[in-house]
Design a protein around this motif. Structure first.
Motif, mmCIF file in Angstrom:
data_model
loop_
_atom_site.group_PDB
_atom_site.id
_atom_site.type_symbol
_atom_site.label_atom_id
_atom_site.label_comp_id
_atom_site.label_asym_id
_atom_site.label_seq_id
_atom_site.Cartn_x
_atom_site.Cartn_y
_atom_site.Cartn_z
ATOM 1 N N SER A 240 0.851 -1.194 0.000
ATOM 2 C CA SER A 240 0.000 0.000 0.000
ATOM 3 C C SER A 240 0.884 1.240 0.000
ATOM 4 O O SER A 240 2.094 1.139 0.232
ATOM 5 N N CYS A 241 0.262 2.378 -0.206
ATOM 6 C CA CYS A 241 0.991 3.642 -0.067
ATOM 7 C C CYS A 241 1.336 3.858 1.403
ATOM 8 O O CYS A 241 2.422 4.351 1.726
ATOM 9 N N SER A 242 0.415 3.475 2.290
ATOM 10 C CA SER A 242 0.694 3.580 3.730
ATOM 11 C C SER A 242 1.994 2.856 4.055
ATOM 12 O O SER A 242 2.831 3.369 4.800
ATOM 13 N N THR B 150 -4.899 15.878 5.207
ATOM 14 C CA THR B 150 -4.443 14.705 4.459
ATOM 15 C C THR B 150 -5.035 13.461 5.103
ATOM 16 O O THR B 150 -5.733 13.534 6.120
ATOM 17 N N PHE B 151 -4.747 12.328 4.511
ATOM 18 C CA PHE B 151 -5.220 11.048 5.025
ATOM 19 C C PHE B 151 -4.348 10.633 6.224
ATOM 20 O O PHE B 151 -3.176 11.004 6.298
ATOM 21 N N SER C 274 -2.785 8.072 6.940
ATOM 22 C CA SER C 274 -1.554 7.328 6.619
ATOM 23 C C SER C 274 -0.327 8.219 6.540
ATOM 24 O O SER C 274 0.776 7.792 6.892
ATOM 25 N N THR C 275 -0.497 9.440 6.045
ATOM 26 C CA THR C 275 0.629 10.365 5.922
ATOM 27 C C THR C 275 1.255 10.592 7.297
ATOM 28 O O THR C 275 2.467 10.708 7.427
ATOM 29 N N VAL D 293 2.003 16.487 0.327
ATOM 30 C CA VAL D 293 0.947 15.685 -0.295
ATOM 31 C C VAL D 293 0.486 16.449 -1.529
ATOM 32 O O VAL D 293 0.068 17.606 -1.415
ATOM 33 N N ASP E 54 4.160 12.330 -0.503
ATOM 34 C CA ASP E 54 2.999 11.451 -0.507
ATOM 35 C C ASP E 54 2.310 11.714 -1.844
ATOM 36 O O ASP E 54 1.555 12.673 -2.002
ATOM 37 N N ALA F 104 0.307 9.669 -3.368
ATOM 38 C CA ALA F 104 -0.773 8.686 -3.484
ATOM 39 C C ALA F 104 -1.736 9.020 -4.622
ATOM 40 O O ALA F 104 -2.209 8.130 -5.333
ATOM 41 N N GLN F 105 -2.002 10.311 -4.801
ATOM 42 C CA GLN F 105 -2.999 10.730 -5.803
ATOM 43 C C GLN F 105 -2.339 11.251 -7.076
ATOM 44 O O GLN F 105 -3.022 11.719 -7.976
ATOM 45 N N SER G 151 -0.048 5.264 -4.504
ATOM 46 C CA SER G 151 -1.076 4.302 -4.088
ATOM 47 C C SER G 151 -1.823 3.728 -5.292
ATOM 48 O O SER G 151 -2.104 4.444 -6.259
ATOM 49 N N HIS H 164 -4.684 1.920 -4.486
ATOM 50 C CA HIS H 164 -5.963 1.600 -3.845
ATOM 51 C C HIS H 164 -7.075 1.795 -4.870
ATOM 52 O O HIS H 164 -6.940 2.611 -5.787
ATOM 53 N N LYS I 127 -7.974 5.166 -6.519
ATOM 54 C CA LYS I 127 -7.010 5.983 -7.252
ATOM 55 C C LYS I 127 -7.153 5.776 -8.769
ATOM 56 O O LYS I 127 -7.980 4.995 -9.216
ATOM 57 N N GLY J 24 -2.534 -1.516 -2.933
ATOM 58 C CA GLY J 24 -1.173 -1.584 -3.473
ATOM 59 C C GLY J 24 -0.491 -0.234 -3.426
ATOM 60 O O GLY J 24 -1.156 0.804 -3.291
ATOM 61 N N TYR K 280 -10.828 15.713 4.059
ATOM 62 C CA TYR K 280 -10.451 14.906 5.197
ATOM 63 C C TYR K 280 -10.821 15.714 6.430
ATOM 64 O O TYR K 280 -10.805 16.944 6.378
#
Ligand SMILES: *Cc1c(COP(=O)(O)O)cnc(C)c1O
Length: 377
Positions: A55-57, A81-82, A84-85, A127, A153, A155-156, A177, A179, A182, A189, A321
């Protein structure tokens, strides 16, 4: 017919590749498909080294381990942010120093970072919200001046650029990410990007439960051993097979998503601006990768009303968020600074449906519904 907020895309080839992985008898990590995915990123974006992760996490957690971030360190990151960051660094015991968003976008306010740097600052985590670049020129200059690491980060932010350079290639490390929410997906992933050679060897070890198993499989050593801290950060070949099919089809996916995003922007942009409702702004030197389209309502109440209005028309929209400095876990730990832009995006930002299979008529229906709402109030 209901319009969902997101719909994970299946191109078709994913199932063929998963079958191939199963038939060839290697379904744990680092098989043919994992390597193909990593090579894809290294070739297309010239990333120095990439590691597929679960995952990105997890890629962010690997980053914290790789930079030896611990209880004596401070990490600057946006509050908007999410989780996980933040988790990645909180898990190492680091002190989180939340920064505000800029007034015009949810990205970290570059100006505000300067005042947050102390001799204990070890890293700035940026991010790229909605796949749009933070001001990497200023952030990298600031980080270099203070000898602080930058972690992206991303992720996006797949397939998005800043001044011609791909996002994910600026920081010491970066995390993507896959996920299902995305642009390019594998269920769950992620990808760790290592932009400096000195971190490659340890990244390989951390990802393999702290063992030097990768070197063993390459025949470089004759037995493998526990040599460092680590965990199981490598995904199964089943996920990598799914991902590779998506990567092969990436250009089409990106084209369609950007088409939808542009359609929202062209049809909604001018009207929303007339009502003083915020819309995404592509930053100077940045690109739009069609990850998400949002608007920023004028109040929390207006956003709630708009969600309900759209819901009645069977259109699913979504906000996020919660500012992390106000989250249940962190509120009592925060130093009390007010982060007003972050809070405003928390209260007022709303995302509209955006997925590969969204059809023109559906986009038209969503657009006219948003316009009808603003005309009705
Ligand atoms: C999705 C997302 C994550 C988490 O990604 P996972 O792959 O689900 O771990 C982290 N940060 C941001 C900004 C995200 O959008």
């Amino acid at each position: 017919m209901k319009i969902p907020f997101n719909k994970p895309y299946l191109q078709g080839k994913e199932l063929t590749y998963i079958t191939d992985a199963v038939v060839c008898g290697k379904i744990s990590g680092d098989g043919v498909f994992s390597k193909k995915c990593q090579e894809f990123f290294q070739t297309k974006y010239q990333f120095y080294r990439t590691f597929l992760t679960t995952s990105c996490s997890d890629a962010l957690e690997m980053s914290a381990l790789l930079l030896n971030i611990g209880p004596d360190d401070e990490v600057i990151l946006p509050s908007f942010t999410f989780a996980s960051t933040a988790n990645a660094f909180a898990l190492r015991g680091a002190k989180l120093v939340f920064a505000d968003s800029s007034p015009e976008s949810p990205n970290i306010d570059t100006e505000s970072i300067r005042d947050l740097i102390t001799p204990r600052t070890k890293a700035i985590v940026v991010v790229h919200y909605a796949g749009m670049a933070c001001n990497m020129e200023e952030i990298m200059a600031l980080a270099q001046r203070h000898q602080i690491h930058v972690i992206e980060d991303a992720a996006q932010a797949i397939d998005s650029f800043y001044k011609g350079k791909p996002l994910g290639s600026f920081g010491t490390l970066a995390a993507f990410s896959f996920h299902e929410t995305k642009n390019i997906i594998s269920g769950e992933g992620g990808l760790l990007v290592v932009n400096h050679s000195e971190y490659v060897k340890r990244a390989e070890i951390i990802r393999e439960k702290g063992t030097n198993r990768s070197a063993f499989f390459r025949g470089e050593i004759d037995k493998y051993d526990w040599v460092d801290l680590g965990s199981s950060f490598l995904p199964s070949e089943l996920n990598a097979a799914y991902l590779f099919a998506q990567l092969e089809f990436m250009q089409n996916i990106q084209q369609k998503r950007i088409y939808i995003w542009n359609k929202y922007m062209q049809t909604l942009g001018p009207i929303l601006q007339k009502y003083q409702v915020g819309i995404p702004i592509i930053p100077d030197g940045g690109t739009n990768n069609g990850h998400l389209f949002y608007l920023v309502c004028r109040s929390l109440e207006e956003r709630q009303n708009l969600i309900q209005y759209l819901n009645r028309r069977r259109i699913m929209s979504a906000y996020h968020y919660q500012s992390l400095h106000k989250s249940t876990y962190y509120l009592g730990r925060h130093d009390g600074r007010v982060l007003k832009n972050s809070d405003r995006f928390s209260d007022c930002l709303l995302r509209l449906p955006l997925y590969f299979e969204l059809e023109d008529q559906q986009i038209d229906w969503i657009v006219s519904s948003v316009i009808d709402f603003y005309k009705s109030i």
